[in-house]
Design a protein around this motif. Structure first.
Motif, mmCIF file in Angstrom:
data_model
loop_
_atom_site.group_PDB
_atom_site.id
_atom_site.type_symbol
_atom_site.label_atom_id
_atom_site.label_comp_id
_atom_site.label_asym_id
_atom_site.label_seq_id
_atom_site.Cartn_x
_atom_site.Cartn_y
_atom_site.Cartn_z
ATOM 1 N N LYS A 1 1.430 -3.479 -3.527
ATOM 2 C CA LYS A 1 0.534 -4.406 -2.828
ATOM 3 C C LYS A 1 0.633 -4.222 -1.315
ATOM 4 C CE LYS A 1 0.506 -8.026 -6.386
ATOM 5 N NZ LYS A 1 0.838 -9.438 -6.705
ATOM 6 N N ALA A 2 1.858 -4.049 -0.817
ATOM 7 C CA ALA A 2 2.054 -3.861 0.620
ATOM 8 C C ALA A 2 1.377 -2.570 1.087
ATOM 9 C CB ALA A 2 3.544 -3.827 0.946
ATOM 10 N N TYR A 3 1.548 -1.510 0.313
ATOM 11 C CA TYR A 3 0.936 -0.229 0.676
ATOM 12 C C TYR A 3 -0.594 -0.340 0.665
ATOM 13 C CZ TYR A 3 -0.448 4.663 0.367
ATOM 14 O OH TYR A 3 -1.046 5.880 0.588
ATOM 15 N N SER A 4 -1.142 -0.996 -0.337
ATOM 16 C CA SER A 4 -2.596 -1.160 -0.429
ATOM 17 C C SER A 4 -3.141 -1.952 0.756
ATOM 18 C CB SER A 4 -2.964 -1.861 -1.741
ATOM 19 O OG SER A 4 -2.562 -1.095 -2.856
ATOM 20 N N SER A 5 -2.443 -3.001 1.151
ATOM 21 C CA SER A 5 -2.902 -3.805 2.292
ATOM 22 C C SER A 5 -2.796 -3.026 3.598
ATOM 23 C CB SER A 5 -2.091 -5.102 2.385
ATOM 24 O OG SER A 5 -0.713 -4.826 2.621
ATOM 25 N N ILE A 6 -1.754 -2.189 3.721
ATOM 26 C CA ILE A 6 -1.604 -1.353 4.913
ATOM 27 C C ILE A 6 -2.766 -0.374 5.027
ATOM 28 C CG2 ILE A 6 -0.210 0.487 5.956
ATOM 29 C CD1 ILE A 6 2.259 -0.958 4.764
ATOM 30 N N VAL A 7 -3.079 0.304 3.925
ATOM 31 C CA VAL A 7 -4.187 1.269 3.906
ATOM 32 C C VAL A 7 -5.518 0.572 4.186
ATOM 33 C CG1 VAL A 7 -5.477 2.869 2.449
ATOM 34 C CG2 VAL A 7 -2.981 2.856 2.381
ATOM 35 N N LEU A 8 -5.700 -0.619 3.627
ATOM 36 C CA LEU A 8 -6.932 -1.372 3.857
ATOM 37 C C LEU A 8 -7.107 -1.699 5.339
ATOM 38 C CD1 LEU A 8 -9.385 -2.912 2.772
ATOM 39 C CD2 LEU A 8 -7.900 -4.889 2.444
ATOM 40 N N LEU A 9 -6.057 -2.168 5.990
ATOM 41 C CA LEU A 9 -6.131 -2.495 7.414
ATOM 42 C C LEU A 9 -6.467 -1.267 8.244
ATOM 43 C CD1 LEU A 9 -3.039 -4.878 7.707
ATOM 44 C CD2 LEU A 9 -5.431 -5.534 8.028
ATOM 45 N N GLN A 10 -5.845 -0.140 7.926
ATOM 46 C CA GLN A 10 -6.102 1.091 8.672
ATOM 47 C C GLN A 10 -7.535 1.567 8.476
ATOM 48 O OE1 GLN A 10 -3.082 3.571 7.010
ATOM 49 N NE2 GLN A 10 -1.448 2.749 8.285
ATOM 50 N N ASN A 11 -8.016 1.529 7.250
ATOM 51 C CA ASN A 11 -9.380 1.990 6.975
ATOM 52 C C ASN A 11 -10.428 1.106 7.648
ATOM 53 O OD1 ASN A 11 -8.387 4.074 5.431
ATOM 54 N ND2 ASN A 11 -8.715 3.047 3.477
ATOM 55 N N VAL A 12 -10.214 -0.210 7.598
ATOM 56 C CA VAL A 12 -11.164 -1.129 8.228
ATOM 57 C C VAL A 12 -11.182 -0.921 9.739
ATOM 58 C CG1 VAL A 12 -11.659 -3.561 8.710
ATOM 59 C CG2 VAL A 12 -11.017 -2.855 6.400
ATOM 60 N N ALA A 13 -10.007 -0.737 10.338
ATOM 61 C CA ALA A 13 -9.929 -0.493 11.784
ATOM 62 C C ALA A 13 -10.676 0.784 12.155
ATOM 63 C CB ALA A 13 -8.468 -0.410 12.225
ATOM 64 N N ALA A 14 -10.497 1.847 11.360
ATOM 65 C CA ALA A 14 -11.175 3.113 11.637
ATOM 66 C C ALA A 14 -12.690 2.977 11.503
ATOM 67 C CB ALA A 14 -10.651 4.197 10.691
ATOM 68 N N VAL A 15 -13.151 2.288 10.464
ATOM 69 C CA VAL A 15 -14.587 2.121 10.238
ATOM 70 C C VAL A 15 -15.213 1.251 11.322
ATOM 71 C CG1 VAL A 15 -16.305 1.141 8.680
ATOM 72 C CG2 VAL A 15 -14.435 2.511 7.759
ATOM 73 N N MET A 16 -14.518 0.189 11.723
ATOM 74 C CA MET A 16 -15.033 -0.664 12.790
ATOM 75 C C MET A 16 -15.229 0.123 14.081
ATOM 76 S SD MET A 16 -12.781 -4.124 12.116
ATOM 77 C CE MET A 16 -13.115 -4.786 13.742
ATOM 78 N N ALA A 17 -14.249 0.955 14.417
ATOM 79 C CA ALA A 17 -14.366 1.779 15.619
ATOM 80 C C ALA A 17 -15.512 2.777 15.483
ATOM 81 C CB ALA A 17 -13.046 2.502 15.885
ATOM 82 N N PHE A 18 -15.624 3.371 14.292
ATOM 83 C CA PHE A 18 -16.681 4.362 14.066
ATOM 84 C C PHE A 18 -18.071 3.734 14.204
ATOM 85 C CE2 PHE A 18 -19.688 6.297 11.062
ATOM 86 C CZ PHE A 18 -19.761 7.578 11.602
ATOM 87 N N VAL A 19 -18.236 2.515 13.728
ATOM 88 C CA VAL A 19 -19.541 1.850 13.769
ATOM 89 C C VAL A 19 -19.989 1.594 15.205
ATOM 90 C CG1 VAL A 19 -20.736 -0.311 13.245
ATOM 91 C CG2 VAL A 19 -19.380 0.811 11.480
ATOM 92 N N VAL A 20 -19.067 1.178 16.081
ATOM 93 C CA VAL A 20 -19.465 0.827 17.447
ATOM 94 C C VAL A 20 -19.602 2.051 18.348
ATOM 95 C CG1 VAL A 20 -18.378 -1.429 17.276
ATOM 96 C CG2 VAL A 20 -17.090 0.464 18.258
ATOM 97 N N ILE A 21 -19.050 3.197 17.950
ATOM 98 C CA ILE A 21 -19.131 4.390 18.811
ATOM 99 C C ILE A 21 -20.577 4.825 19.054
ATOM 100 C CG2 ILE A 21 -18.644 6.878 18.918
ATOM 101 C CD1 ILE A 21 -15.899 6.247 17.711
ATOM 102 N N PRO A 22 -21.392 5.078 18.009
ATOM 103 C CA PRO A 22 -22.770 5.512 18.292
ATOM 104 C C PRO A 22 -23.609 4.445 18.987
ATOM 105 C CG PRO A 22 -22.461 5.098 15.938
ATOM 106 C CD PRO A 22 -21.112 5.058 16.554
ATOM 107 N N ILE A 23 -23.377 3.172 18.634
ATOM 108 C CA ILE A 23 -24.128 2.089 19.290
ATOM 109 C C ILE A 23 -23.766 2.022 20.770
ATOM 110 C CG2 ILE A 23 -24.540 -0.397 19.344
ATOM 111 C CD1 ILE A 23 -23.914 -0.440 16.343
#
Length: 216
Positions: A66-88
């Motif tokens: 569970k801890a590993y899954s939550s860690i990966v989720l936080l990292q993926n969401v952070a990466a996607v959030m950054a990716f979304v605002v870059i082109p905008i």
């Protein structure tokens, strides 16, 4: 020195969010970057709790998973959030605030590198029965699926089924939103509508083709 830096950081924070120095768009990008960075910090703190299961107990192993899954989720969401605002941000503010857009790009790279490090360092602890694979190999996705047992594959199929339908529904909503936006504002989003429509066609084709294969 520390006090001076603290006051300066507080002043910059106030300047960014509570004055007219930056408009709402830049403030939003800054807020997203801060949230993404906070997610990475939280995932780093959580990763410290994932250690080797010396007790070899099922309950402890579940906690690690569970801890590993939550860690990966936080990292993926952070990466996607950054990716979304870059082109905008690049389209709207590249000439005025290039450093802020660069910070989003660096955040995406940091999240990606940290995610890769997490996989290599912690995946074996969280899932000791699975092999740590080389993510750069073209066969990586196939090898990941091959490691799953029957129950895990069944869960994966059900979740992918929901994800594909949710994605298709979301694209349809975006397509209609762009259509009405184009009519109301006379700012026609033809290219965006065509690209979204093509993506929807591809998703529908792949989804139908998967069922064709399963019936053979």
């Amino acid at each position: 020195m520390f006090s001076l830096r603290s006051h300066r950081s507080a002043y910059l924070f106030y300047l960014y969010f509570f004055t007219n120095e930056y408009n709402a768009g830049i403030r939003t990008i800054l807020a997203i970057n801060i949230i993404g960075l906070a997610m990475l910090v939280i995932s780093l703190i959580k990763s410290w709790s994932v250690t080797e299961n010396k007790e070899e107990s099922d309950s402890k192993q579940k906690e690690f998973e569970k801890a590993y899954s939550s860690i990966v989720l936080l990292q993926n969401v952070a990466a996607v959030m950054a990716f979304v605002v870059i082109p905008i941000g690049f389209v709207l503010y590249r000439e005025v605030y290039p450093m802020i857009i660069l910070s989003s790009f660096l955040l995406m790279l940091l999240a990606g590198a940290y995610g890769l490090n997490t996989y290599k360092r912690l995946s074996k602890t969280a899932f000791p029965e699975k092999e740590v694979l080389n993510v750069t190999k073209t066969s990586y996705n196939n090898e990941i699926v091959e490691q799953l047992d029957g129950t895990e594959k069944s869960i994966l199929v059900k979740r992918m089924y929901k994800a594909i339908h949710g994605l298709a529904f979301g694209l349809v909503l975006i397509e209609f939103t762009l259509m009405f936006y184009s009519v109301i504002t006379a700012n026609y989003q033809i290219i965006s509508m065509i690209l979204i429509g093509l993506l929807l066609v591809v998703i529908t084709f792949v989804y139908s083709y998967m069922f064709t294969l399963s019936s053979n």
